[in-house]
Design a protein around this motif. Structure first.
Motif, PDB file in Angstrom:
ATOM      1  N   LYS A 260     123.709   9.564 -33.020  1.00  0.00           N
ATOM      2  CA  LYS A 260     124.798   9.563 -34.000  1.00  0.00           C
ATOM      3  C   LYS A 260     126.098   9.104 -33.343  1.00  0.00           C
ATOM      4  O   LYS A 260     126.556   9.694 -32.366  1.00  0.00           O
ATOM      5  N   MET A 262     129.542   8.755 -34.672  1.00  0.00           N
ATOM      6  CA  MET A 262     130.801   8.857 -35.424  1.00  0.00           C
ATOM      7  C   MET A 262     131.937   8.877 -34.412  1.00  0.00           C
ATOM      8  O   MET A 262     132.118   9.858 -33.691  1.00  0.00           O
ATOM      9  N   ASP A 265     135.293  12.024 -36.847  1.00  0.00           N
ATOM     10  CA  ASP A 265     134.840  12.662 -38.077  1.00  0.00           C
ATOM     11  C   ASP A 265     135.953  13.546 -38.629  1.00  0.00           C
ATOM     12  O   ASP A 265     136.069  14.725 -38.285  1.00  0.00           O
ATOM     13  N   ASP A 283     132.163  13.344 -31.927  1.00  0.00           N
ATOM     14  CA  ASP A 283     131.064  13.233 -32.885  1.00  0.00           C
ATOM     15  C   ASP A 283     130.195  11.993 -32.635  1.00  0.00           C
ATOM     16  O   ASP A 283     129.291  11.698 -33.404  1.00  0.00           O
ATOM     17  N   GLU A 345     128.230  13.451 -43.100  1.00  0.00           N
ATOM     18  CA  GLU A 345     128.115  11.992 -42.975  1.00  0.00           C
ATOM     19  C   GLU A 345     127.089  11.558 -41.944  1.00  0.00           C
ATOM     20  O   GLU A 345     126.501  10.483 -42.063  1.00  0.00           O
ATOM     21  N   THR A 370     125.424  15.283 -32.986  1.00  0.00           N
ATOM     22  CA  THR A 370     126.302  16.444 -33.157  1.00  0.00           C
ATOM     23  C   THR A 370     126.351  16.682 -34.667  1.00  0.00           C
ATOM     24  O   THR A 370     127.317  16.342 -35.332  1.00  0.00           O
TER      25      THR A 370
HETATM   26 ZN    ZN Z   1     130.029  14.510 -38.061  1.00  0.00          ZN
END
Ligand code: ZN
Ligand code: BES
Ligand code: MG
Length: 493
Positions: A260, A262, A265, A283, A345, A370
Motif C-alpha cells: 500500500k 498512500m 492519508d 501510510d 482508501e 498500514t
Molecule cells: Zn490509509
C-alpha cells in the motif's frame, strides 16, 4: 557515516569493549581479564547482574593515563534466546552511540560462544540497523560518525565472516531504504517521487520497473487507484517492479509482493480529526517495504527467484475532485465498490493491485499495508496482523517472521463477518457496518478480489511500521518492518 566491521579471534586492549553473554557465561567472560576478574565479578554482583536479557553493567578502569570501559550485556538463558533478542541487543549498542554525544570511533564486541553463523549474521544486521537516524531536517545532526567495530568470535572463519557481513549489510541497506522513504515528508515523497526511487533500483542487474501514470491508470481501468488519487494535486501512480534471476533447468515460483502506497492519508472527504492525521505520511510503509525488499534483492542477487513488486500509490486528499462517500467505484476487477468512507482508501487501491497480480498468474501473493487502526487496537504497536487464505503460506510467513525477529500474529478471516461488508447497491462496500473486527473486515474486503486458486496473505503493519518515540534499540519514526521477514520468506537470506 558508516560502520566498518572486521573480525578477529583475540581480544586486545581497546578503550571500549562490549561483552554479549548468556547467563551461563559470566565466569568465562570475566576470566579474560586475568587479575581483574575478581574485581569485575564483585562489581557485577553489586549491580545484581546475572546475565539476564536486558541487564547490563559498565566496568570502568582508569589506569595511569589510559581509561577503558567494558560493558557486559546479558542475553539470558540459551533456551530462551531468539533472533529478536540478538537483533535488539546489537542494535542498541550502535543506536546508543548515535543517540548520545559519545565520540566513539572504535570498539570491540566479544560475542557469546554459543553464537552460530545465523546468530552472528542477525547480530551484524542489528549493528547496521542501530546506526541510523533521519536527521535530514535537523540543523543539529545526530552522532552518525564512522565507527570501526571489531567482532571477536571464535567459531567463525574469516571467509564465512566476510560473506555474512556483506549479506547483513545488504539486507539493512534495504531496510534503511524503507525507513528513508517512510520518514520523508509527504510534500516531497509524492507518488511520482516514490516511483522514481523504485525506478532507480531497476538500473541494477535482474531488476526492471514499469511505471503507470494517471492517464495510464484510466486507460487500463485501474480506477480504484485513480478515484482515490484524483482529489490530490499529486497524481497517482502504479509501480511494477520485477526481479528475475531464474536458471533454465529449475522451476521457480512467481511471487507477487503488493504494498500500500498512500503517500499521505488525510482521510479525504471523510477527513481525519487533527490528532489522527499526524504521522499519516507513513501510510506508504507497505510500499516502502516492497521497495526496500527490491533494493536488498538487487544487492544480494539471489538465484532462482521471480518476484513482482506491485505498488498502487496515491495521495488521499479532500477537494473539488475528490472521490466521495456514496460514489460507486469499478476498478480493474470489474467488481463494484460502494464508497462508505473515503478514509478506507487503502483497500480500494489495493483491489486494483490484487487484480493485476491475478492477471500475472502469480503462484502466490503477499500484500503489506498500514490498513487499519483496528489492527493496532487488537495487537498493539509491536506486532503485525496476518490474514491468509492458505494455511501453508501463513505458517511459512510466521516462521520467517520468527527468523527475522519481527513479530507477526495470525487473525482469522471470519465468514460470520462477511455480511457486514455486503452492499445494497454494489458488490461490496469499503467500510463495514460494524466497528468491531475492523482489521478482519478490511482483510476480507481484500480477499474478495483475490483469485481463489492463488495462495494469498495480507499483513497489516499499521502498528509496527512507525513509532512516535525512540526505543533503546531503535530511532523514532519508520522501523522498516517487514523487509527482513520477506527476504527470509523469499529465501534471499
Ligand atoms: Zn490509509
Ligand atoms: N491508514 C489508515 C490506517 C492507519 C491508522 C494506519 C493508524 C496507521 C495508523 C487507513 O487508511 C484508515 O484510515 N483506516 C480506517 C478504516 C475505517 C474508516 C473503516 C481506520 O482504521 O480507522
Ligand atoms: Mg484512511
Amino acid at each position: 557515516m558508516a560502520l566498518f566491521i572486521t573480525n578477529t579471534n583475540n581480544i586486545t586492549n581497546f578503550e571500549t569493549t562490549y561483552h554479549v553473554l548468556l547467563n551461563t557465561e559470566l565466569n568465562k567472560s570475566f576470566s579474560i581479564y586475568g587479575n581483574l576478574k575478581k574485581q569485575i565479578s564483585q562489581f557485577a554482583q553489586s549491580q545484581s547482574f546475572e546475565g539476564n536479557y536486558n541487564e547490563s553493567f559498565i566496568f570502568n578502569e582508569i589506569d595511569n593515563d589510559k581509561s577503558s570501559s567494558k560493558k557486559f550485556i546479558g542475553l539470558g538463558a540459551k533456551k530462551d534466546l531468539t533472533n529478536e533478542k540478538i537483533f535488539r541487543c546489537a542494535s542498541s549498542i550502535t543506536y546508543s552511540i548515535v543517540s548520545s554525544k559519545q565520540k566513539i570511533s572504535s570498539l570491540q564486541i566479544v560475542l557469546s560462544n554459543s553464537f552460530d553463523n545465523i546468530k552472528v549474521e542477525k547480530f551484524l544486521m542489528g549493528l547496521f540497523y542501530g546506526h541510523y537516524y533521519f536527521d535530514k531536517y535537523k540543523s543539529k545532526k545526530s552522532n552518525l560518525n564512522d565507527i570501526n567495530i571489531t567482532i571477536i568470535s571464535n567459531n567463525i572463519s574469516n571467509s564465512t565472516f566476510t560473506k555474512i557481513l556483506n549479506k547483513s549489510k545488504n539486507v539493512i541497506e534495504g531496510v534503511n531504504m524503507t525507513r528513508l522513504l517512510v520518514n520523508e515528508q509527504p510534500e516531497i515523497l509524492t507518488p511520482a517521487e516514490l516511483a522514481k526511487y523504485a525506478n532507480k533500483i531497476s538500473k541494477r542487474k535482474n531488476v526492471t520497473c514499469e511505471i503507470f501514470n494517471e492517464k495510464d491508470l484510466k486507460k487500463m481501468n485501474m480506477l480504484g487507484i485513480w478515484n482515490v488519487g484524483k482529489g490530490s494535486a499529486n497524481m497517482p501512480r502504479f509501480i511494477h517492479l520485477k526481479y528475475k534471476s531464474v536458471s533454465k533447468n529449475k522451476k521457480t515460483k512467481k511471487i507477487a509482493l503488493i504494498g500500500k502506497g498512500m503517500t499521505y492519508d488525510s482521510g479525504g472527504l471523510s477527513l481525519k480529526p487533527a490528532d489522527y492525521m499526524v504521522t499519516m505520511k507513513m501510510d506508504m510503509a507497505g510500499a516502502g517495504c516492497v521497495v526496500g525488499v527490491f533494493e536488498a534483492l538487487s544487492l544480494l542477487q539471489p538465484q532462482n527467484l521471480e518476484v513482482h513488486g506491485l505498488i498502487p500509490s496515491a495521495e488521499n486528499m479532500p477537494g473539488p475532485n475528490a472521490y466521495r462517500p456514496d460514489d460507486v467505484v469499478v476498478g480493474l476487477s470489474g467488481k463494484s465498490i460502494e464508497v462508505i468512507n473515503t478514509d478506507a482508501e487503502g483497500r480500494v487501491i489495493l483491489s486494483d493491485a490484487i487484480e493485476y497480480a491475478n492477471r500475472l498468474k502469480v503462484s502466490e501473493m503477499i500484500d503489506l499495508a498500514t490498513l487499519t487502526g483496528a489492527c493496532m487496537v487488537a495487537l498493539g504497536n509491536y506486532t503485525a496482523g496476518l490474514f491468509s487464505n492458505t494455511v501453508r503460506q501463513a505458517e511459512k510467513i510466521l516462521k520467517s517472521s520468527n527468523n527475522a525477529g519481527e513479530k507477526i500474529w495470525e487473525l482469522p478471516l471470519d465468514e460470520d463477518l462477511r455480511s457486514s461488508i455486503e452492499s445494497n447497491i454494489a458488490d461490496i462496500k469499503n467500510s463495514a457496518s460494524t466497528r468491531y473486527g475492523g482489521a478482519i473486515t478490511a482483510a476480507m474486503f481484500l480477499q474478495h478480489f483475490v483469485d481463489k486458486s492463488i495462495p494469498w496473505s495480507h499483513i497489516d503493519i499499521a502498528g509496527p511500521a512507525y513509532i512516535d518515540s525512540k526505543r533503546p534499540w531503535l530511532a523514532p519514526g519508520a522501523t522498516g518492518f517487514g523487509v527482513m521477514t520477506l527476504l527470509d520468506y523469499l529465501g534471499a537470506i
